[in-house]
Every structure is written in C-alpha cells, then in structure tokens.
Design a protein around this motif. Structure first.
Motif, mmCIF file in Angstrom:
data_model
loop_
_atom_site.group_PDB
_atom_site.id
_atom_site.type_symbol
_atom_site.label_atom_id
_atom_site.label_comp_id
_atom_site.label_asym_id
_atom_site.label_seq_id
_atom_site.Cartn_x
_atom_site.Cartn_y
_atom_site.Cartn_z
ATOM 1 N N GLN A 41 0.803 -1.215 0.000
ATOM 2 C CA GLN A 41 0.000 0.000 0.000
ATOM 3 C C GLN A 41 0.840 1.269 0.000
ATOM 4 O OE1 GLN A 41 -2.659 -0.272 3.330
ATOM 5 N NE2 GLN A 41 -4.424 -0.148 1.997
ATOM 6 N N ASN A 42 1.977 1.258 0.643
ATOM 7 C CA ASN A 42 2.807 2.450 0.788
ATOM 8 C C ASN A 42 4.040 2.419 -0.106
ATOM 9 O OD1 ASN A 42 1.010 3.089 2.852
ATOM 10 N ND2 ASN A 42 2.288 2.145 4.394
ATOM 11 N N CYS A 43 4.050 1.529 -1.101
ATOM 12 C CA CYS A 43 5.228 1.366 -1.945
ATOM 13 C C CYS A 43 4.934 1.782 -3.376
ATOM 14 C CB CYS A 43 5.681 -0.102 -1.944
ATOM 15 S SG CYS A 43 6.098 -0.714 -0.302
ATOM 16 N N GLY A 44 5.994 2.122 -4.100
ATOM 17 C CA GLY A 44 5.832 2.477 -5.489
ATOM 18 C C GLY A 44 7.165 2.759 -6.146
ATOM 19 N N VAL A 45 7.095 3.213 -7.395
ATOM 20 C CA VAL A 45 8.280 3.480 -8.197
ATOM 21 C C VAL A 45 8.433 4.999 -8.360
ATOM 22 C CG1 VAL A 45 9.368 3.140 -10.450
ATOM 23 C CG2 VAL A 45 8.027 1.301 -9.419
ATOM 24 N N VAL A 46 9.631 5.491 -8.117
ATOM 25 C CA VAL A 46 9.912 6.918 -8.244
ATOM 26 C C VAL A 46 9.789 7.315 -9.713
ATOM 27 C CG1 VAL A 46 11.669 8.717 -7.977
ATOM 28 C CG2 VAL A 46 11.426 6.934 -6.230
ATOM 29 N N GLN A 47 9.005 8.360 -9.979
ATOM 30 C CA GLN A 47 8.836 8.881 -11.326
ATOM 31 C C GLN A 47 9.704 10.107 -11.556
ATOM 32 O OE1 GLN A 47 6.659 7.207 -13.596
ATOM 33 N NE2 GLN A 47 6.932 5.792 -11.908
ATOM 34 N N GLN A 48 9.854 10.931 -10.505
ATOM 35 C CA GLN A 48 10.584 12.187 -10.654
ATOM 36 C C GLN A 48 11.146 12.611 -9.301
ATOM 37 O OE1 GLN A 48 8.027 15.368 -11.891
ATOM 38 N NE2 GLN A 48 9.689 16.806 -12.216
ATOM 39 N N VAL A 49 12.365 13.154 -9.307
ATOM 40 C CA VAL A 49 12.984 13.733 -8.118
ATOM 41 C C VAL A 49 13.479 15.114 -8.509
ATOM 42 C CG1 VAL A 49 14.807 13.537 -6.383
ATOM 43 C CG2 VAL A 49 13.733 11.472 -7.295
ATOM 44 N N GLN A 50 13.079 16.110 -7.745
ATOM 45 C CA GLN A 50 13.447 17.480 -8.077
ATOM 46 C C GLN A 50 13.856 18.214 -6.807
ATOM 47 O OE1 GLN A 50 10.268 19.554 -10.019
ATOM 48 N NE2 GLN A 50 11.337 21.496 -10.036
ATOM 49 N N GLN A 51 15.012 18.884 -6.850
ATOM 50 C CA GLN A 51 15.411 19.694 -5.705
ATOM 51 C C GLN A 51 14.698 21.039 -5.803
ATOM 52 O OE1 GLN A 51 19.575 20.633 -5.238
ATOM 53 N NE2 GLN A 51 19.295 21.168 -3.103
ATOM 54 N N ILE A 52 14.087 21.439 -4.692
ATOM 55 C CA ILE A 52 13.375 22.714 -4.624
ATOM 56 C C ILE A 52 13.879 23.459 -3.389
ATOM 57 C CG2 ILE A 52 11.322 21.831 -5.800
ATOM 58 C CD1 ILE A 52 9.992 21.641 -3.031
ATOM 59 N N TYR A 53 13.375 24.659 -3.190
ATOM 60 C CA TYR A 53 13.701 25.431 -1.995
ATOM 61 C C TYR A 53 12.403 25.831 -1.310
ATOM 62 C CZ TYR A 53 18.417 25.477 -3.716
ATOM 63 O OH TYR A 53 19.655 25.069 -4.143
ATOM 64 N N ILE A 54 12.355 25.622 -0.011
ATOM 65 C CA ILE A 54 11.159 25.962 0.753
ATOM 66 C C ILE A 54 11.490 27.098 1.713
ATOM 67 C CG2 ILE A 54 10.064 23.699 0.561
ATOM 68 C CD1 ILE A 54 11.123 23.015 3.321
ATOM 69 N N GLN A 55 10.478 27.913 1.988
ATOM 70 C CA GLN A 55 10.651 29.020 2.920
ATOM 71 C C GLN A 55 10.745 28.477 4.338
ATOM 72 O OE1 GLN A 55 11.588 31.781 0.873
ATOM 73 N NE2 GLN A 55 10.890 32.676 2.756
ATOM 74 N N GLN A 56 11.671 29.021 5.071
ATOM 75 C CA GLN A 56 11.876 28.616 6.464
ATOM 76 C C GLN A 56 11.649 29.843 7.327
ATOM 77 O OE1 GLN A 56 15.854 27.283 7.133
ATOM 78 N NE2 GLN A 56 15.747 27.585 9.309
ATOM 79 N N GLN A 57 10.844 29.697 8.372
ATOM 80 C CA GLN A 57 10.636 30.805 9.281
ATOM 81 C C GLN A 57 11.861 30.952 10.169
ATOM 82 O OE1 GLN A 57 7.007 30.057 11.420
ATOM 83 N NE2 GLN A 57 5.860 31.359 10.040
ATOM 84 N N GLY A 58 12.228 32.177 10.436
ATOM 85 C CA GLY A 58 13.355 32.433 11.327
ATOM 86 C C GLY A 58 12.933 32.282 12.774
ATOM 87 N N SER A 59 13.907 32.224 13.649
ATOM 88 C CA SER A 59 13.619 32.169 15.071
ATOM 89 C C SER A 59 14.052 33.480 15.699
ATOM 90 C CB SER A 59 14.350 30.999 15.727
ATOM 91 O OG SER A 59 15.741 31.216 15.691
ATOM 92 N N ASN A 60 13.248 33.991 16.611
ATOM 93 C CA ASN A 60 13.563 35.238 17.282
ATOM 94 C C ASN A 60 13.704 34.947 18.763
ATOM 95 O OD1 ASN A 60 13.820 37.778 18.287
ATOM 96 N ND2 ASN A 60 11.968 38.595 17.329
ATOM 97 N N ASN A 61 14.930 34.958 19.246
ATOM 98 C CA ASN A 61 15.213 34.650 20.643
ATOM 99 C C ASN A 61 15.385 35.892 21.498
ATOM 100 O OD1 ASN A 61 15.224 31.891 20.083
ATOM 101 N ND2 ASN A 61 17.366 31.927 19.476
ATOM 102 N N SER A 62 15.108 37.087 20.948
ATOM 103 C CA SER A 62 15.366 38.299 21.715
ATOM 104 C C SER A 62 14.405 38.427 22.893
ATOM 105 C CB SER A 62 15.293 39.532 20.821
ATOM 106 O OG SER A 62 13.995 39.695 20.310
ATOM 107 N N GLY A 63 13.145 38.027 22.744
ATOM 108 C CA GLY A 63 12.189 38.101 23.850
ATOM 109 C C GLY A 63 12.597 37.206 25.005
ATOM 110 N N LEU A 64 12.979 35.986 24.685
ATOM 111 C CA LEU A 64 13.430 35.051 25.715
ATOM 112 C C LEU A 64 14.701 35.568 26.383
ATOM 113 C CD1 LEU A 64 13.146 32.304 27.132
ATOM 114 C CD2 LEU A 64 14.485 31.321 25.271
ATOM 115 N N GLY A 65 15.612 36.115 25.602
ATOM 116 C CA GLY A 65 16.849 36.667 26.162
ATOM 117 C C GLY A 65 16.567 37.824 27.103
#
Length: 156
Positions: A41-65
């Motif tokens: 059920q969870n298996c298959g054949v790879v058709q395509q592999v593509q490197q992409i870029y995803i947005q990453q949220q930054g971390s703000n530690n100034s409040g904790l500091g």
C-alpha cells in the motif's frame, strides 16, 4: 531511603519501556488484487525527483533573552545593599540584565530564509500518484522502488 529506590525503579521501568518500544517498526501493508498481484500500500516506483527550496521561518530569541536577562539581573541586584539601596539594585540589575539578554538573544536568532528540499513523485503500486516534499535527501532516482512512511520516502 525507600523513596530513592522507588524513584530508581520507576526511572528504570520507563527506560526499559522506551528501549522496548524504540525497536518497533511497522512493516508496509500488503494487499492482493483479483489477478493475484501482491503489492504494498505504501510502496511504489519513483517517477521524478526534483530539488526545490522551501521558505523557512526564522527564530527570534530576543524576547526570551530579555526575560532571562532581567531575571538574572534582578537576582544579582538583590545581593547588593540593604533597604532602598537593595530595591534600586534589583530594579537596575533587572533593566541592565534585560538589555544585555535582548542583545544576546538577537545574536542567537536565525534569519528567515530558504532551505533545500526534495520533491519526489511516486507511482504507487495501486496506480495512484503521491508527491512527497522532504528536507532530508532521500537518495533515490527515477525507477527506484521506494516506501513512503511518515511523509518521507525511503529506498526499499
């Protein structure tokens, strides 16, 4: 003395349970079609592999500091003087500690940016297509037989 041995026994029991459960791994579910083909059920054949870029949220530690610095500064200020001098030292220590903590927190914050990820298109054994986007490199190529588990692609 009895409470120490109870705590030790409880900790030991938890560690044994964690060790026992960490070895558990679910196997892909297989199925049988009307024409005798047995698939996964969870298996298959790879058709395509593509490197992409995803947005990453930054971390703000100034409040904790700021909070940690103010608490530390206030505690240090409480050790100085008596009466009104002690109160002034606590307030001054908290303010100075908050400013220093804020600067340290800002220095340890991570900016928002992009992270490399891989988008993998898999033709599942049941004929459907699945697209998985994951950050760790799956190390697979088109034509590889894979299993999808926990929204990650793994070679099979």
């Amino acid at each position: 003395m009895k409470s120490k041995s109870f705590k030790f026994g409880a900790v030991a029991a938890v560690l044994i349970a964690v060790a026992a459960l960490s070895g558990c791994q679910t196997q892909p579910t297989t199925y049988q079609t009307s024409y005798g083909y047995q698939g996964c059920q969870n298996c298959g054949v790879v058709q395509q592999v593509q490197q992409i870029y995803i947005q990453q949220q930054g971390s703000n530690n100034s409040g904790l500091g700021t909070v940690l610095g103010a608490v530390a500064g206030g505690l240090l200020g409480s050790t100085v003087g008596h009466g009104r001098g002690n109160t002034a030292a606590i307030v001054g220590g908290a303010v100075i500690g908050g400013v220093v903590g804020n600067k340290v927190g800002q220095a340890n914050s991570q900016p928002a940016g992009t992270t490399p990820a891989w988008q993998i298109v898999v033709r599942m054994d049941n004929g459907q297509y699945a697209t998985v986007t994951q950050v760790p490199n799956p190390g697979v190529r088109p034509g590889d037989y894979v299993v999808i588990s926990n929204n990650q692609v793994y070679p099979r």
